[in-house]
Design a protein around this motif. Structure first.
Motif, mmCIF file in Angstrom:
data_model
loop_
_atom_site.group_PDB
_atom_site.id
_atom_site.type_symbol
_atom_site.label_atom_id
_atom_site.label_comp_id
_atom_site.label_asym_id
_atom_site.label_seq_id
_atom_site.Cartn_x
_atom_site.Cartn_y
_atom_site.Cartn_z
ATOM 1 N N TYR A 248 0.976 -1.377 -0.065
ATOM 2 C CA TYR A 248 -0.054 -0.008 -0.025
ATOM 3 C C TYR A 248 0.884 1.367 -0.078
ATOM 4 O O TYR A 248 0.546 2.402 -0.721
ATOM 5 N N ASP A 249 1.972 1.204 0.602
ATOM 6 C CA ASP A 249 2.727 2.429 0.838
ATOM 7 C C ASP A 249 3.835 2.573 -0.365
ATOM 8 O O ASP A 249 4.468 3.494 -0.318
ATOM 9 N N SER A 250 4.168 1.405 -0.859
ATOM 10 C CA SER A 250 5.066 1.184 -2.132
ATOM 11 C C SER A 250 4.456 0.916 -3.415
ATOM 12 O O SER A 250 4.606 -0.329 -3.680
ATOM 13 N N PRO A 251 3.282 1.612 -3.883
ATOM 14 C CA PRO A 251 2.506 1.133 -4.864
ATOM 15 C C PRO A 251 3.115 0.480 -6.083
ATOM 16 O O PRO A 251 2.561 0.038 -6.874
ATOM 17 N N GLN A 252 4.329 1.150 -6.535
ATOM 18 C CA GLN A 252 5.011 1.034 -7.841
ATOM 19 C C GLN A 252 5.955 -0.382 -7.634
ATOM 20 O O GLN A 252 6.348 -0.905 -8.550
ATOM 21 N N ASP A 253 6.009 -0.650 -6.498
ATOM 22 C CA ASP A 253 7.068 -2.006 -6.310
ATOM 23 C C ASP A 253 6.653 -3.125 -6.883
ATOM 24 O O ASP A 253 5.364 -3.305 -6.631
ATOM 25 N N PRO A 254 7.164 -4.137 -7.541
ATOM 26 C CA PRO A 254 6.719 -5.443 -7.953
ATOM 27 C C PRO A 254 6.416 -6.561 -6.840
ATOM 28 O O PRO A 254 7.352 -6.648 -5.985
ATOM 29 N N VAL A 255 5.198 -6.917 -7.009
ATOM 30 C CA VAL A 255 5.002 -7.900 -5.911
ATOM 31 C C VAL A 255 4.268 -9.037 -6.635
ATOM 32 O O VAL A 255 3.262 -8.902 -7.548
ATOM 33 N N GLU A 256 4.430 -10.313 -6.422
ATOM 34 C CA GLU A 256 3.775 -11.489 -6.717
ATOM 35 C C GLU A 256 2.959 -11.974 -5.569
ATOM 36 O O GLU A 256 3.735 -12.187 -4.578
ATOM 37 N N LEU A 257 1.794 -12.108 -5.544
ATOM 38 C CA LEU A 257 0.806 -12.575 -4.599
ATOM 39 C C LEU A 257 0.153 -13.924 -4.928
ATOM 40 O O LEU A 257 -0.621 -13.995 -5.941
ATOM 41 N N GLU A 258 0.247 -15.038 -4.144
ATOM 42 C CA GLU A 258 -0.544 -16.253 -4.424
ATOM 43 C C GLU A 258 -1.464 -16.136 -3.112
ATOM 44 O O GLU A 258 -1.368 -16.166 -1.852
ATOM 45 N N LEU A 259 -3.029 -16.365 -3.368
ATOM 46 C CA LEU A 259 -4.037 -16.839 -2.470
ATOM 47 C C LEU A 259 -4.672 -18.112 -2.937
ATOM 48 O O LEU A 259 -5.267 -18.079 -4.122
ATOM 49 N N VAL A 260 -4.522 -18.915 -1.923
ATOM 50 C CA VAL A 260 -5.019 -20.123 -2.563
ATOM 51 C C VAL A 260 -5.534 -20.758 -1.091
ATOM 52 O O VAL A 260 -5.286 -20.687 0.008
ATOM 53 N N ALA B 121 -1.614 -10.886 -9.075
ATOM 54 C CA ALA B 121 -2.130 -11.857 -8.087
ATOM 55 C C ALA B 121 -2.425 -13.100 -8.823
ATOM 56 O O ALA B 121 -2.910 -13.158 -9.918
ATOM 57 N N THR B 122 -2.629 -14.205 -8.076
ATOM 58 C CA THR B 122 -3.012 -15.408 -8.378
ATOM 59 C C THR B 122 -3.897 -15.858 -7.380
ATOM 60 O O THR B 122 -3.416 -16.137 -6.438
ATOM 61 N N ILE B 123 -5.398 -16.221 -7.680
ATOM 62 C CA ILE B 123 -6.140 -16.565 -6.742
ATOM 63 C C ILE B 123 -7.172 -17.631 -7.247
ATOM 64 O O ILE B 123 -7.695 -17.755 -8.211
ATOM 65 N N LEU B 124 -6.856 -18.905 -6.162
ATOM 66 C CA LEU B 124 -7.361 -20.078 -6.587
ATOM 67 C C LEU B 124 -8.146 -20.757 -5.620
ATOM 68 O O LEU B 124 -7.692 -20.631 -4.247
ATOM 69 N N GLY B 125 -9.328 -21.215 -5.753
ATOM 70 C CA GLY B 125 -10.129 -21.907 -4.753
ATOM 71 C C GLY B 125 -10.402 -21.077 -3.574
ATOM 72 O O GLY B 125 -10.435 -21.733 -2.297
ATOM 73 N N CYS B 126 -10.665 -19.792 -3.492
ATOM 74 C CA CYS B 126 -10.796 -18.966 -2.283
ATOM 75 C C CYS B 126 -12.197 -18.541 -2.210
ATOM 76 O O CYS B 126 -13.074 -18.459 -3.368
ATOM 77 N N LEU B 127 -12.595 -18.131 -1.150
ATOM 78 C CA LEU B 127 -13.894 -17.386 -1.011
ATOM 79 C C LEU B 127 -13.554 -16.081 -0.438
ATOM 80 O O LEU B 127 -12.993 -15.854 0.564
#
Length: 218
Positions: free
Chosen positions: A97-109, A128-134
């Motif tokens: 949130y405070d460094s919005p230009q920085d590259p981030v890879e997020l997995e939510l599984v 983001a990768t979002i798999l099998g979530c609610l």
């Protein structure tokens, strides 16, 4: 490595790690004054139950800066009832949130966000990768704010289908946003009452992830 344990009663954060290569496994974080889990640079959160936290978000993920990609995974976890005590609006999870230009890879599984004071916010640099979530919406109806650049963002709303999550990256097998998780108690507040009850739509709804989690709270 944080492997197991209950974290509660703190006026500040439950778990706060200013490090790289972090792993937070099998933790129960609840009723803390500020963030439940805060990883400043990168790491994994696996098999965690996080609920009834305060401040700006239950889960806070940062970045590595200097053009380095920060990688985070949230797997087999539950984030619920953020801000229940205060009733104030807040995100359930924020990413860079405070460094919005920085590259981030997020997995939510295989992870549930439910009953929180707000949705998730993802920075402009987050993929983001979002798999099998609610992913449940906050009271204002927003499920995910994305492309946040420090002043503006776009959003996925409760009225959208889960296929709209593809706007933030890869998204497959996710439950409809309005799905009730069917806990043993709808107002769950302890370890036992967060277990999926008879007929819960969560049962059998996840995706297979290897290596599998060896210990589950339930």
């Amino acid at each position: 490595l944080v492997n197991g344990g209950e974290f509660t009663g703190a006026e500040g954060d439950g778990i706060d790690l200013k490090a790289t290569r972090c792993a937070v496994l099998a933790v129960h974080v609840h009723h803390v004054g500020r963030n439940g889990i805060k990883l400043w640079h990168e790491g994994d959160v696996i098999d965690a139950l996080v609920h009834d936290c305060g401040a700006d978000a239950s889960v806070v993920l940062g970045s590595k800066g200097a053009g380095e990609v920060a990688r985070f995974r949230i797997v087999h976890s539950l984030v619920a009832f953020h801000g229940r005590a205060s009733g104030e609006s807040a995100y359930s999870m924020s990413v860079a949130y405070d460094s919005p230009q920085d590259p981030v890879e997020l997995e939510l599984v295989d992870t549930v966000f439910h009953g929180n004071a707000g949705g998730i916010v993802l920075s402009k640099g987050t993929r983001a990768t979002i798999l099998g979530c609610l992913l449940g919406p906050g009271p204002a109806g927003q499920v995910v704010e994305y492309a946040h650049d420090g002043s503006t963002s776009r959003s996925v709303e409760a009225t959208d289908g889960p296929e709209a999550l593809s706007l933030v990256g890869r998204a497959e097998g996710n439950l409809a946003f309005g799905t009730r998780p069917g806990f043993v108690r709808a107002d769950a507040s302890d370890l036992v009452s967060f277990v999926p009850g008879r007929g819960s739509p969560l049962v059998g709804a996840g995706v297979a992830v290897l290596p599998a989690v060896g210990v589950d709270f339930a």
